[in-house]
Design a protein around this motif. Structure first.
Motif, PDB file in Angstrom:
ATOM      1  N   LYS A 245      -3.969   7.162   1.606  1.00 20.61           N
ATOM      2  CA  LYS A 245      -5.236   6.187   1.855  1.00 20.61           C
ATOM      3  C   LYS A 245      -6.346   6.475   0.489  1.00 20.61           C
ATOM      4  O   LYS A 245      -6.633   7.510   0.395  1.00 20.61           O
ATOM      5  N   LEU A 246      -6.642   5.339   0.015  1.00 22.08           N
ATOM      6  CA  LEU A 246      -7.830   5.412  -1.087  1.00 22.08           C
ATOM      7  C   LEU A 246      -9.229   5.337  -0.232  1.00 22.08           C
ATOM      8  O   LEU A 246     -10.174   5.789  -1.080  1.00 22.08           O
ATOM      9  N   GLY A 247      -9.301   4.654   0.630  1.00 23.58           N
ATOM     10  CA  GLY A 247     -10.690   4.419   1.424  1.00 23.58           C
ATOM     11  C   GLY A 247     -10.614   3.334   2.244  1.00 23.58           C
ATOM     12  O   GLY A 247      -9.701   2.658   2.546  1.00 23.58           O
ATOM     13  N   HIS A 248     -11.817   3.001   2.644  1.00 26.52           N
ATOM     14  CA  HIS A 248     -12.419   1.866   3.567  1.00 26.52           C
ATOM     15  C   HIS A 248     -13.596   1.292   3.291  1.00 26.52           C
ATOM     16  O   HIS A 248     -14.467   1.972   2.511  1.00 26.52           O
ATOM     17  N   SER A 249     -13.927   0.006   3.572  1.00 21.95           N
ATOM     18  CA  SER A 249     -15.186  -0.416   3.115  1.00 21.95           C
ATOM     19  C   SER A 249     -16.333   0.077   3.990  1.00 21.95           C
ATOM     20  O   SER A 249     -16.179  -0.067   5.466  1.00 21.95           O
ATOM     21  N   HIS A 250     -17.392   0.194   3.570  1.00 24.22           N
ATOM     22  CA  HIS A 250     -18.668   0.636   4.673  1.00 24.22           C
ATOM     23  C   HIS A 250     -19.013  -0.625   5.130  1.00 24.22           C
ATOM     24  O   HIS A 250     -19.765  -0.521   6.061  1.00 24.22           O
ATOM     25  N   THR A 251     -18.557  -1.754   4.788  1.00 29.44           N
ATOM     26  CA  THR A 251     -19.058  -2.974   5.423  1.00 29.44           C
ATOM     27  C   THR A 251     -18.019  -3.379   6.741  1.00 29.44           C
ATOM     28  O   THR A 251     -18.083  -4.501   7.202  1.00 29.44           O
ATOM     29  N   LYS A 252     -17.046  -2.353   7.014  1.00 28.15           N
ATOM     30  CA  LYS A 252     -15.883  -2.533   7.823  1.00 28.15           C
ATOM     31  C   LYS A 252     -15.325  -3.958   7.659  1.00 28.15           C
ATOM     32  O   LYS A 252     -14.932  -4.681   8.701  1.00 28.15           O
ATOM     33  N   THR A 253     -14.769  -4.161   6.169  1.00 28.97           N
ATOM     34  CA  THR A 253     -13.822  -5.520   6.210  1.00 28.97           C
ATOM     35  C   THR A 253     -12.557  -5.106   5.569  1.00 28.97           C
ATOM     36  O   THR A 253     -11.776  -6.022   5.913  1.00 28.97           O
ATOM     37  N   TYR A 254     -12.198  -3.962   5.296  1.00 29.03           N
ATOM     38  CA  TYR A 254     -10.935  -3.501   4.592  1.00 29.03           C
ATOM     39  C   TYR A 254     -10.611  -2.244   4.619  1.00 29.03           C
ATOM     40  O   TYR A 254     -11.343  -1.391   4.497  1.00 29.03           O
ATOM     41  N   THR A 255      -9.343  -1.791   4.487  1.00 25.01           N
ATOM     42  CA  THR A 255      -8.843  -0.537   4.020  1.00 25.01           C
ATOM     43  C   THR A 255      -8.100  -0.707   2.660  1.00 25.01           C
ATOM     44  O   THR A 255      -7.682  -1.900   2.472  1.00 25.01           O
ATOM     45  N   ILE A 256      -7.804   0.290   2.129  1.00 30.07           N
ATOM     46  CA  ILE A 256      -7.248   0.066   0.858  1.00 30.07           C
ATOM     47  C   ILE A 256      -6.482   1.437   0.721  1.00 30.07           C
ATOM     48  O   ILE A 256      -6.744   2.526   1.068  1.00 30.07           O
ATOM     49  N   TRP A 257      -5.114   1.065   0.050  1.00 34.17           N
ATOM     50  CA  TRP A 257      -4.130   2.133   0.211  1.00 34.17           C
ATOM     51  C   TRP A 257      -3.410   2.308  -1.016  1.00 34.17           C
ATOM     52  O   TRP A 257      -2.908   1.233  -1.891  1.00 34.17           O
ATOM     53  N   LEU A 258      -3.231   3.418  -1.376  1.00 34.22           N
ATOM     54  CA  LEU A 258      -2.234   3.966  -2.611  1.00 34.22           C
ATOM     55  C   LEU A 258      -0.611   3.747  -2.246  1.00 34.22           C
ATOM     56  O   LEU A 258      -0.254   4.009  -1.405  1.00 34.22           O
ATOM     57  N   CYS A 259      -0.168   2.802  -2.979  1.00 33.50           N
ATOM     58  CA  CYS A 259       1.331   2.257  -2.796  1.00 33.50           C
ATOM     59  C   CYS A 259       2.074   2.417  -3.995  1.00 33.50           C
ATOM     60  O   CYS A 259       1.687   2.411  -5.164  1.00 33.50           O
ATOM     61  N   ARG A 260       3.469   2.404  -3.794  1.00 32.29           N
ATOM     62  CA  ARG A 260       4.372   2.473  -4.792  1.00 32.29           C
ATOM     63  C   ARG A 260       4.835   0.640  -4.801  1.00 32.29           C
ATOM     64  O   ARG A 260       5.209   0.349  -3.500  1.00 32.29           O
ATOM     65  N   ASP A 261       4.842   0.364  -5.860  1.00 35.18           N
ATOM     66  CA  ASP A 261       5.593  -1.039  -6.105  1.00 35.18           C
ATOM     67  C   ASP A 261       6.896  -0.849  -6.274  1.00 35.18           C
ATOM     68  O   ASP A 261       7.511  -0.098  -7.216  1.00 35.18           O
ATOM     69  N   ASN A 262       7.625  -1.158  -5.325  1.00 38.02           N
ATOM     70  CA  ASN A 262       9.201  -0.996  -5.507  1.00 38.02           C
ATOM     71  C   ASN A 262       9.777  -2.296  -6.253  1.00 38.02           C
ATOM     72  O   ASN A 262      11.319  -1.893  -6.484  1.00 38.02           O
ATOM     73  N   ARG A 263       9.312  -3.143  -6.665  1.00 37.71           N
ATOM     74  CA  ARG A 263       9.714  -4.162  -7.754  1.00 37.71           C
ATOM     75  C   ARG A 263       8.691  -4.239  -8.948  1.00 37.71           C
ATOM     76  O   ARG A 263       7.847  -5.221  -8.966  1.00 37.71           O
ATOM     77  N   PRO A 264       8.104  -3.284  -9.704  1.00 34.74           N
ATOM     78  CA  PRO A 264       7.163  -3.168 -10.410  1.00 34.74           C
ATOM     79  C   PRO A 264       7.265  -4.158 -11.560  1.00 34.74           C
ATOM     80  O   PRO A 264       7.786  -4.070 -12.340  1.00 34.74           O
ATOM     81  N   ALA A 265       6.041  -5.123 -11.552  1.00 38.09           N
ATOM     82  CA  ALA A 265       6.024  -5.835 -12.890  1.00 38.09           C
ATOM     83  C   ALA A 265       5.050  -5.384 -13.569  1.00 38.09           C
ATOM     84  O   ALA A 265       5.186  -5.821 -14.967  1.00 38.09           O
ATOM     85  N   GLN A 266       4.008  -4.691 -13.158  1.00 36.91           N
ATOM     86  CA  GLN A 266       3.070  -4.246 -14.264  1.00 36.91           C
ATOM     87  C   GLN A 266       2.895  -2.683 -13.958  1.00 36.91           C
ATOM     88  O   GLN A 266       2.800  -1.874 -14.970  1.00 36.91           O
ATOM     89  N   SER A 267       2.662  -2.169 -12.733  1.00 38.44           N
ATOM     90  CA  SER A 267       2.325  -0.705 -12.633  1.00 38.44           C
ATOM     91  C   SER A 267       3.336  -0.317 -11.189  1.00 38.44           C
ATOM     92  O   SER A 267       3.544  -1.038 -10.303  1.00 38.44           O
ATOM     93  N   LYS A 268       3.888   0.932 -11.429  1.00 38.38           N
ATOM     94  CA  LYS A 268       4.745   1.611 -10.349  1.00 38.38           C
ATOM     95  C   LYS A 268       3.732   1.781  -9.200  1.00 38.38           C
ATOM     96  O   LYS A 268       4.314   1.631  -8.206  1.00 38.38           O
ATOM     97  N   TYR A 269       2.546   2.396  -9.617  1.00 39.65           N
ATOM     98  CA  TYR A 269       1.619   2.907  -8.530  1.00 39.65           C
ATOM     99  C   TYR A 269       0.414   1.810  -8.568  1.00 39.65           C
ATOM    100  O   TYR A 269      -0.068   1.639  -9.643  1.00 39.65           O
ATOM    101  N   VAL A 270       0.158   1.404  -7.339  1.00 38.94           N
ATOM    102  CA  VAL A 270      -1.097   0.512  -7.224  1.00 38.94           C
ATOM    103  C   VAL A 270      -1.882   0.541  -5.919  1.00 38.94           C
ATOM    104  O   VAL A 270      -1.496   1.409  -5.250  1.00 38.94           O
ATOM    105  N   ALA A 271      -3.010  -0.140  -5.779  1.00 43.85           N
ATOM    106  CA  ALA A 271      -3.891  -0.002  -4.749  1.00 43.85           C
ATOM    107  C   ALA A 271      -3.938  -1.465  -4.189  1.00 43.85           C
ATOM    108  O   ALA A 271      -3.926  -2.267  -4.664  1.00 43.85           O
ATOM    109  N   VAL A 272      -3.593  -1.354  -2.633  1.00 41.14           N
ATOM    110  CA  VAL A 272      -3.318  -2.525  -1.873  1.00 41.14           C
ATOM    111  C   VAL A 272      -4.599  -2.534  -0.701  1.00 41.14           C
ATOM    112  O   VAL A 272      -4.733  -1.666  -0.038  1.00 41.14           O
ATOM    113  N   LYS A 273      -5.286  -3.429  -0.936  1.00 36.82           N
ATOM    114  CA  LYS A 273      -6.468  -3.517  -0.246  1.00 36.82           C
ATOM    115  C   LYS A 273      -6.029  -4.672   0.993  1.00 36.82           C
ATOM    116  O   LYS A 273      -5.658  -5.853   0.715  1.00 36.82           O
TER     117      LYS A 273
END
Length: 469
Positions: A60-88
Motif C-alpha cells: 500500500k502506498l497511501g490513502h487520501s486525507h479527503t477520504k476519496t481513494y486508496t493507492i497501491w503498489l502493483c505489479r503490471d502482469n502485462r507491462p506496456a510501460q512499467s513493470k511496477y505501477v501505482a493503482v489509485k
C-alpha cells in the motif's frame, strides 16, 4: 479486557480493528461500505472486466486525507510501460466526470514543455467490487514528497548537491504549473506535499527486491462481532502505507531516487474558466491573503480563485523546496488567520508595488494594501497606522541559524531569511548569495499583494534564479 483496550471503534457492520493505534494513520474502516472504498488485500488481482488479472497488489502506498481513494503498489502482469505501477482506486461514490486526472489524460499533447513533470495516468479502468464500481487510474510509482525536511532523509553524502538539485526541482515545479495554466487548468492545492520525487530503474528489480526497498507490508486485522452481517463490504485487514523516507536513504544503495519531480494531488483542481467560489479544505499556509480574508470577485475586480491563487502558492512552494524550511509556522495547533497575515506582512513588507518614498508621500507606510483593512478589522490589533507591530503580537521567526529580531523592516525580512544557512536537523543547507537575491525577487513577483500583478508561471520559468550555474 485487554482485547477491548486494543480494539478500534466498531463500524455499522459490527467490525473493528484489532491492535488499533490511531497514530498509525490508517484509512477509516467505516468507509469500507457501499459507495466507499474497495476492500483490497495483498496479492489481489485488479483490472477491468476483460483483463481481471492485469495488476497484482504488492504493497500500500497511501490513502487520501479527503477520504476519496486508496493507492497501491502493483505489479503490471502485462507491462506496456512499467513493470511496477501505482493503482489509485477511487471510492465508488466519486463522480468520474469530476476527476481532473481524467481531464489531464484527455489533453492533446502531454509532451509540451512542463508536461513531463505532471503525473498523467498511464491507464484507467473501472473495477467492479462489493462496494460498487470504482474508477481506477494507473500511475508511475513516485517517491517522497518535497516537503521541508525531505533532504534530512536523503543520503548525507549528497549534501553538496543540494543547491543544484533543489534549484532544478524548483524549475521543474514552475514549468509544471506553466503547463497546467497554458492548458487552462488550475491546481487549487499547490504545495510541496503534492509534489513528489520521481523514481528510476525499479523495473530492473525482482519482486523480492521491490519489497526490500519499500519495506515488508504490515497489516492490522479486522475482526467482527458474532452478530455481524454483510461482511463482504469490509476488508479482512488494513495495510499500513510504506514509509517513503526509506527510498531516500535507499538501503539497497542503487540510486533509485531521481532529481526530477512530478506534480500530483489534483483532487481540488479545476478549469480556470469555471473556478469554484473558494478553496476550502486546502492548506491555508499556501493560500493567498485575499482568500484567507474571504474576499470575492464582488469585492475586487478580479476572480481570486484561479491562476492568481496558484501563483501565490507557487512562490511559497519554491521557498519551501529550496530552503527545505517551513516558514509559516504557527504558535497554535490550528490555522490562525491573524498570525498568518502578520507573518505575510513581516516577510514581504508593505505593498511591493510602492517604493518607501511613495508610501511616505502618501502617508501610507502600512505595509498592507489598503483594501485589506476593510476585510481584516483584527489587523488594527496587530499593527499601528505606520505598519509597525503592536506590543503583545508574538510571531516566531526561527530559521535554524537563530532568531530574527528585526521584524519591523518596511521592506520585509524575506531576503534576510533566505541569506542564512538553513538547518535541516543537524545539517546545514547553504543558499548562495546570488540564490537568495534572485529567489527573493522571484517570490516577490509571484506573491504580490494585488492578485492582478502576479507574474505568470510562464514568465517565472525564465527568471534569473533558474539560470544560476
Amino acid at each position: 479486557m485487554i482485547e477491548d483496550l486494543e480494539r478500534g471503534p466498531t463500524t455499522p457492520f459490527e467490525t473493528y480493528l484489532f491492535g488499533y493505534e490511531p497514530e498509525y494513520g490508517l484509512e477509516p474502516l467505516s468507509e469500507y461500505r457501499p459507495g466507499g472504498y474497495h476492500p483490497t488485500h495483498l496479492g489481489d488481482n485488479l483490472g477491468p472486466r476483460d483483463d481481471l488479472t492485469r495488476y497484482t497488489v504488492l504493497h500500500k502506498l497511501g490513502h487520501s486525507h479527503t477520504k476519496t481513494y486508496t493507492i497501491w503498489l502493483c505489479r503490471d502482469n502485462r507491462p506496456a510501460q512499467s513493470k511496477y505501477v501505482a493503482v489509485k482506486i477511487m471510492k465508488a461514490e466519486v463522480d468520474r466526470e469530476k476527476l481532473m486526472e481524467l481531464h489531464l489524460d484527455a489533453l492533446d499533447d502531454h509532451t509540451a514543455p512542463g508536461g513531463q513533470y505532471i503525473a498523467f495516468p498511464l491507464n484507467k479502468f473501472v473495477l467492479e467490487g462489493s462496494n460498487g464500481a470504482h474508477q481506477c487510474m494507473v500511475f508511475e510509482v513516485l517517491g517522497h514528497c518535497t516537503d521541508p525536511g525531505m533532504w534530512l532523509e536523503w543520503d548525507q553524502a549528497r549534501d553538496s548537491e543540494a543547491p543544484r538539485v533543489l534549484r532544478k526541482m524548483c524549475h521543474q515545479v514552475t514549468q509544471a504549473m506553466a503547463f497546467l495554466h497554458n492548458n487552462g487548468i488550475c491546481h487549487g492545492n499547490f504545495r510541496p506535499a503534492n509534489i513528489r520525487v520521481k523514481l528510476r530503474d525499479l523495473d530492473n528489480l525482482s519482486e523480492a527486491e521491490i519489497l526490500q526497498l519499500f519495506g515488508q507490508p504490515k497489516t492490522v486485522a479486522v475482526r467482527h462481532l458474532p452478530t455481524a452481517t454483510n461482511l463482504e463490504h469490509q476488508p479482512k485487514y488494513l495495510v499500513h502505507a510504506y514509509n517513503s523516507g526509506c527510498l531516500l536513504t535507499d538501503p539497497m544503495d542503487a540510486g533509485h531516487v531521481s532529481d526530477e519531480i512530478a506534480v500530483t494531488g489534483f483532487g481540488r483542481a479545476f478549469l480556470a474558466a469555471s473556478p469554484p467560489r473558494s478553496l476550502e479544505g486546502g492548506d491555508g499556509r499556501f493560500q493567498p491573503p485575499e482568500l484567507v480574508l474571504g474576499l470575492t470577485s464582488n469585492d475586487w475586480p478580479a476572480n481570486f480563485v484561479g491562476y492568481a491563487s496558484d501563483l501565490w502558492a507557487l512562490g511559497w512552494t519554491l521557498v519551501c523546496i529550496r530552503a527545505q524550511r517551513q516558514f509559516f509556522r504557527s504558535t497554535s495547533p490550528d490555522f490562525d488567520q491573524d498570525e498568518f497575515l502578520s507573518m505575510v506582512v513581516y516577510f514581504l513588507g508593505f505593498d511591493p508595488q510602492r517604493s518607501l518614498n511613495e508610501a511616505e508621500q502618501h502617508g501610507e507606510i502600512r505595509r498592507i494594501p489598503p483594501f485589506w483593512w476593510e476585510f481584516w478589522p483584527e489587523g488594527d490589533n496587530c499593527f499601528d497606522g505606520s505598519g509597525a507591530a503592536l506590543p503583545g503580537l508574538f510571531v516566531m521567526f526561527y530559521d535554524g541559524g537563530g532568531f530574527i529580531d528585526n521584524v519591523n523592516s518596511p521592506d520585509g525580512i524575506l531576503e534576510q531569511m533566505l541569506r542564512r544557512a538553513f538547518a535541516t536537523g543537524t545539517r546545514l543547507l547553504d543558499i548562495w548569495p546570488a540564490e537568495w537575491e534572485f529567489l527573493g525577487d522571484l517570490v516577490r513577483l509571484l506573491c504580490r499583494y494585488d492578485p492582478a500583478e502576479r507574474i505568470s508561471a510562464q514568465r517565472a520559468v525564465d527568471h534569473q534564479f533558474f539560470e544560476i550555474e
